[in-house]
Structure formats: structure tokens, C-alpha cells
Design an enzyme around this catalytic site. Structure first.
Site, PDB file in Angstrom:
ATOM      1  N   GLU A 153       1.999   1.142  -2.114  1.00  0.00           N
ATOM      2  CA  GLU A 153       2.998   0.105  -1.853  1.00  0.00           C
ATOM      3  C   GLU A 153       2.511  -0.933  -0.847  1.00  0.00           C
ATOM      4  OE1 GLU A 153       6.186   2.306  -0.185  1.00  0.00           O
ATOM      5  OE2 GLU A 153       6.501   3.553  -1.942  1.00  0.00           O
ATOM      6  N   CYS A 166       2.998  -5.711   5.294  1.00  0.00           N
ATOM      7  CA  CYS A 166       2.728  -4.323   5.632  1.00  0.00           C
ATOM      8  C   CYS A 166       1.927  -3.739   4.479  1.00  0.00           C
ATOM      9  CB  CYS A 166       4.038  -3.562   5.827  1.00  0.00           C
ATOM     10  SG  CYS A 166       3.813  -1.809   6.222  1.00  0.00           S
ATOM     11  N   CYS A 173      -1.444  10.449   1.834  1.00  0.00           N
ATOM     12  CA  CYS A 173      -1.937  10.640   3.194  1.00  0.00           C
ATOM     13  C   CYS A 173      -2.212  12.114   3.428  1.00  0.00           C
ATOM     14  CB  CYS A 173      -0.918  10.134   4.210  1.00  0.00           C
ATOM     15  SG  CYS A 173      -1.505  10.229   5.918  1.00  0.00           S
ATOM     16  N   CYS A 177       2.563  14.752   8.445  1.00  0.00           N
ATOM     17  CA  CYS A 177       3.712  14.697   9.349  1.00  0.00           C
ATOM     18  C   CYS A 177       4.980  14.999   8.555  1.00  0.00           C
ATOM     19  CB  CYS A 177       3.803  13.333  10.014  1.00  0.00           C
ATOM     20  SG  CYS A 177       2.333  12.911  10.960  1.00  0.00           S
ATOM     21  N   CYS A 180       7.809  12.161   7.274  1.00  0.00           N
ATOM     22  CA  CYS A 180       7.394  10.893   6.679  1.00  0.00           C
ATOM     23  C   CYS A 180       7.248  11.013   5.165  1.00  0.00           C
ATOM     24  CB  CYS A 180       6.070  10.440   7.294  1.00  0.00           C
ATOM     25  SG  CYS A 180       5.495   8.855   6.675  1.00  0.00           S
ATOM     26  N   CYS A 404       7.786   4.118   4.074  1.00  0.00           N
ATOM     27  CA  CYS A 404       6.522   4.193   3.355  1.00  0.00           C
ATOM     28  C   CYS A 404       6.511   5.365   2.383  1.00  0.00           C
ATOM     29  CB  CYS A 404       5.381   4.343   4.352  1.00  0.00           C
ATOM     30  SG  CYS A 404       5.315   3.015   5.553  1.00  0.00           S
TER      31      CYS A 404
END
Length: 413
Positions: A153, A166, A173, A177, A180, A404
């Protein structure tokens, strides 16, 4: 205190994997990871820390694009095709300065040569598969499909005095975490320099052509706060920063001071970034001032503790002359206590620093939610009492899965 910091809703660079993330669950722990940590968020027994994935899985590479190359490398590539090196400068001018996307407009290049150069150095890298807007059309979120089908994105946010892109640096990822959305699919692969730059040029075209309300404009700020951990894809991200900031037509000509690179706290990479002697802003996704809690909220803390991360951040600030941005997602009853605000204030005061408090935009089915307004206000008050500058992030994009990874996950589903 203000509420105008750029980033989509809950866009901290602190990605994490969700339940059911098979790839993250099966990935081996990175070398040197500790084997136990306290479950501070639940008050339970000691447990094995979340898996971290630093090395992206091996996949096919995207085709070479002129944005992957420096100005000198573009001239070399054109010369290797048997053409005059100045043709590379012409091609660069169309891409970076004129924001062209239609070869037919490149009339200073002979048609046959144009076709060859486009085929060799200007392949189609990204296809928009979904777009959503809000804030009267001034926030535009795009899900991109790359050559191999991976999704990621970007978000364009227009304000009265600036326009911010952004951008994502990875598809997924590996930092795991838990609060998220990005980590819901794990780490699929790193993005190339050109795939990152293409997100920016797409936003620049949208502004230049009047697609965003407010009349024609230009991108003024770049934040690496989309999907992924930017410093885990160091080479491509630094290449993208240079393409973004090199003067036109070598690059887009955006000031380095208008670029922010975020990290969960990869200390060696922060030190390496400092040695680049650039003036980009460093943003550290801290989210907790104490190791006990941060070990769980930001699992890389099991590798590099809060003190080590902040020491590297202050060294970066000293070398770059820039304030460090501390990103802190406020999570109800988890990290929003007054005593944690006081501890954070004591850690930060007296340094080149600014705190961005982020009202959490919870993902569907998540146990995490935003702090109560009164707790948010008290957190701000306590930081200000320590003399620490603080803003509450303008949480744009909530109604379009602004956090995100949310929209890409919905598109996959």
C-alpha cells in the site's frame, strides 16, 4: 501540542504478525535472539519471544527500472545498449521531472529508440488494484500489485500547506509487533528501490494532474511509515531516498529534510544510516518506555533494549542535526498509564526529540484498542510537564482501513 503530524491512521512503523500467520510462525528465530521474555501485557509466565524475520524470503526480482539506478548508472546502462549516454538524461527527465507515464509523449526520442529504452529501462512495475479515498478526496490509499502478485500500500495525504506520501518498503513485515496490521501476512519480500519510488511518482502524478481536490500540486513530504521495516531493507530504502532527493532530472528533487525514515529500533542500521550523512529525519517506533513491556509490544526489543535504541537515536540526532521523532501508539490499559508517560519524559528530556502520539486504529478482531480520551490528554500533559514536545497524530484514513496493511489484507480476502 498540535494534531497535524503526517501519517495515515495508526501508521506506526511497528508492524506485527497476527494469529494464523503461518510464515512468521514457521520462520526460525534470528540468530542471537534470546529464548525467553516476560509476558508483561498479560502478566503471565515467561514465554518464548515472538519470531523475528530479518532476511526476506528468496523470490524472483522485479525487472530492472531506471529508478533502481543512479544517474551515472543510467548512462552506463544506455551506453551498454549501444546508444549515446545523453539518452539516459532524456529518459530521466521524462520520468522524474515531467512525471510522464505515456511513451507517446516522449517525442524528443526517436520512436524505435523510445520503444527499446522503455522495454529495457522503464518496465511496468506496479498495477493499482484498489483505491479508496476519504477526507473529501484529500486522502487517497492505493493497493498495488507487483509483477509477482504481492500486494502493498501507499497513502497520499493532502493538507492545506503540504502533501505527504506514506510509502511501503516491504510487502508484509518480519518484526511481529502484535498490535499492527502489517504483519498479518508476515514478510513476503523486500521491495526494490524502483518499487518504492514508483509509489511516490504515482502520487506526484495524481497531484500534478489535479486528481486530488485543491488544484494541481506536488508531493512535499515522504514518510517511510507504510508496510514493512525500512531499515531491514536498507539498501533499497537508501537508494529510494537518493532517487527521491536527487535534484531533477536525476531524481524527484524533494529535500532530504522532508523525508522521514522509521524503524522499530535496528541499532546497527541506525548507526549505518548516521554514517550516510544525510539530513533525513529518523523516527523510532518506541511504543513503550520500559523493556518489560516493549519486549512484548515490539519484539525486536529482545535484541536491542530501549537504552541502546535511544543511544543510537541520539547519536543520529547529533550527527544529522535533526530532531528524532518518537512514535508511540497509545493502547488502552497497556502503555498509556501516567507513570509510563513520566518515565518516557525522563528518558527523552534534554534531547533533540519530538513525540508523536498515535491513537491506535484497531484491526478487526484485535484485542488492542485506542486509549480513552482522558488518558490520552493526561499522557500529553505529563510529557509536556517534562519539557518534551508532543503532538497527537492526525489519524487520517480510518474509514478506508487507514492503518498499514489493513486495506491490502482486505483486498487479498
Amino acid at each position: 501540542m498540535s494534531a497535524t503530524t503526517d501519517s495515515p491512521a495508526n501508521g506506526p512503523a511497528a508492524p506485527g504478525a497476527a494469529e494464523g500467520d503461518v510464515q512468521a510462525a514457521q520462520a526460525p528465530a534470528a540468530a542471537g535472539d534470546p529464548t525467553a521474555a516476560t509476558d508483561a501485557t498479560a502478566g503471565g509466565p515467561r514465554k518464548t519471544p515472538a519470531k523475528l524475520v530479518f532476511a526476506a524470503p528468496r523470490r524472483g526480482k522485479p525487472p530492472r527500472h531506471l529508478a533502481d539506478l543512479s544517474a551515472a548508472e543510467r548512462r552506463e546502462a544506455v551506453a551498454a545498449l549501444g546508444e549515446k549516454p545523453f539518452r539516459a538524461d532524456q529518459l530521466s527527465r521524462h520520468y522524474f521531472a515531467r512525471l510522464a507515464d505515456d511513451p507517446a509523449t516522449m517525442t524528443d526520442l526517436p520512436a524505435a529508440l523510445r520503444e527499446r529504452l522503455i522495454a529495457e529501462l522503464w518496465p511496468s512495475l506496479l498495477t493499482p488494484v484498489r483505491e479508496m479515498d476519504c477526507d473529501g478526496g484529500r486522502t487517497l490509499k492505493t493497493v498495488w500489485r507487483a509483477f509477482d502478485g504481492v500486494l502493498f500500500e501507499s497513502v497520499l495525504m493532502r493538507y492545506p500547506d503540504r502533501a505527504t506520501m506514506c510509502v511501503s518498503s516491504q510487502a508484509g513485515c518480519g518484526m511481529n509487533c502484535p498490535f499492527c496490521a502489517t504483519g498479518q501476512a508476515g514478510l513476503t519480500r523486500n521491495l526494490s528501490t524502483a518499487e518504492i519510488v514508483e509509489q511516490v511518482t504515482a502520487g506526484a502524478r495524481a497531484l500534478a494532474r489535479g486528481r486530488v481536490p485543491g488544484g494541481p500540486g506536488r508531493v512535499s513530504n515522504i514518510v517511510f511509515m507504510g508496510m514493512g521495516e525500512p531499515l531491514a531493507n536498507y539498501k533499497a530504502v537508501i537508494g529510494a531516498v537518493r532517487r527521491i532527493t536527487d535534484p531533477a532530472p536525476a531524481g524527484l528533487g524533494i529535500s532530504q529534510r522532508s523525508v522521514t525514515v522509521s524503524t522499530v529500533g535496528l541499532v546497527p542500521a541506525i548507526e549505518k544510516l548516521a554514517a550516510e550523512d544525510m539530513s533525513v529525519r529518523l523516527a523510532v517506533s518506541l511504543h513503550a518506555p520500559d523493556d518489560e513491556l516493549r519486549d512484548d509490544l515490539v519484539p525486536v526489543n529482545n535484541r536491542w533494549k530501549v537504552a541502546e535504541v535511544l543511544e543510537a537515536a541520539w547519536a543520529y540526532a547529533d550527527r544529522s542535526g535533526r530532531r528524532v521523532s518518537i512514535e508511540y501508539a497509545l493502547i488502552k490499559d497497556i502503555n498509556d498509564q501516567g507513570w509510563r508517560a513520566d518515565l518516557l519524559g525522563r528518558l527523552l528530556r534534554g534531547n533533540r526529540v519530538h513525540v508523536n502520539l498515535i491513537p491506535l486504529n484497531p484491526t478487526p478482531g484485535s484485542k488492542w484498542t485506542a486509549s480513552r480520551p482522558e488518558d490520552e490528554r493526561e499522557f500529553v500533559r505529563r510529557l509536556e510537564a517534562h519539557g518534551v514536545p508532543v503532538t497527537v497524530r492526525d489519524t487520517r484514513g480510518r474509514e478506508i482501513d487507514g492503518a498499514c496493511g489493513q486495506l491490502a489484507a482486505a483486498t487479498r480476502d
